[in-house]
Write a protein that holds these residues in place. Structure first.
Motif, PDB file in Angstrom:
ATOM      1  N   SER A  70      49.341  46.188  47.472  1.00 26.64           N
ATOM      2  CA  SER A  70      48.125  45.988  48.262  1.00 26.64           C
ATOM      3  C   SER A  70      47.062  47.023  47.902  1.00 26.64           C
ATOM      4  CB  SER A  70      48.439  46.023  49.757  1.00 26.64           C
ATOM      5  OG  SER A  70      48.849  47.325  50.137  1.00 26.64           O
ATOM      6  N   THR A  73      45.492  45.980  44.411  1.00 28.43           N
ATOM      7  CA  THR A  73      44.688  44.760  44.385  1.00 28.43           C
ATOM      8  C   THR A  73      43.474  44.828  45.298  1.00 28.43           C
ATOM      9  OG1 THR A  73      46.056  43.761  46.097  1.00 28.43           O
ATOM     10  CG2 THR A  73      46.649  43.291  43.808  1.00 28.43           C
ATOM     11  N   THR A  75      39.760  45.330  46.580  1.00 26.60           N
ATOM     12  CA  THR A  75      38.473  45.132  45.883  1.00 26.60           C
ATOM     13  C   THR A  75      37.729  46.446  45.698  1.00 26.60           C
ATOM     14  OG1 THR A  75      37.406  44.621  47.987  1.00 26.60           O
ATOM     15  CG2 THR A  75      38.229  42.765  46.697  1.00 26.60           C
TER      16      THR A  75
END
Length: 104
Positions: A70, A73, A75
């Motif tokens: 998490s 990934t 942004t």
């Protein structure tokens, strides 16, 4: 008549011997099986505890990997890496693809 009485006594003695033998065999079988089953139960219990400890360890590793995934990934991380490389985000070039959860 005395001969008939003697035969009945022999049969009674044979039946008593057979009953005693069966009790002896069943007692020995019970003792052997109880000792064997107790040791087998202990070994199964030990193996179960080892497997539960291994499962807990793997679940902990899975949770740690999920947290790492998490983080990788996010942004914000991707934007930061792109900004460090001198790249910019052009909103017109971004295409969002929705995925179906039914496995297709």
């Amino acid at each position: 008549m005395t001969k008939t009485v003697k035969r009945k006594k022999r049969r009674v003695l044979k039946l008593q011997n057979l009953a005693f033998f069966m009790v002896l065999v069943s007692t020995l079988t019970f003792l052997f099986s109880s000792l064997f089953l107790r040791s087998y139960n202990n070994s199964l219990s030990t193996r179960k505890q080892e497997l539960e400890a291994e499962i807990a360890s793997i679940e902990l590793q899975n949770d740690a990997l999920n947290v790492e995934i998490s983080q990788l990934t996010s942004t914000e991380r991707v934007d930061e890496i792109a900004a460090n490389s001198g790249l910019t985000r052009d909103q017109n070039n971004i295409i969002t693809i929705a995925s179906d959860d039914d496995g297709e």
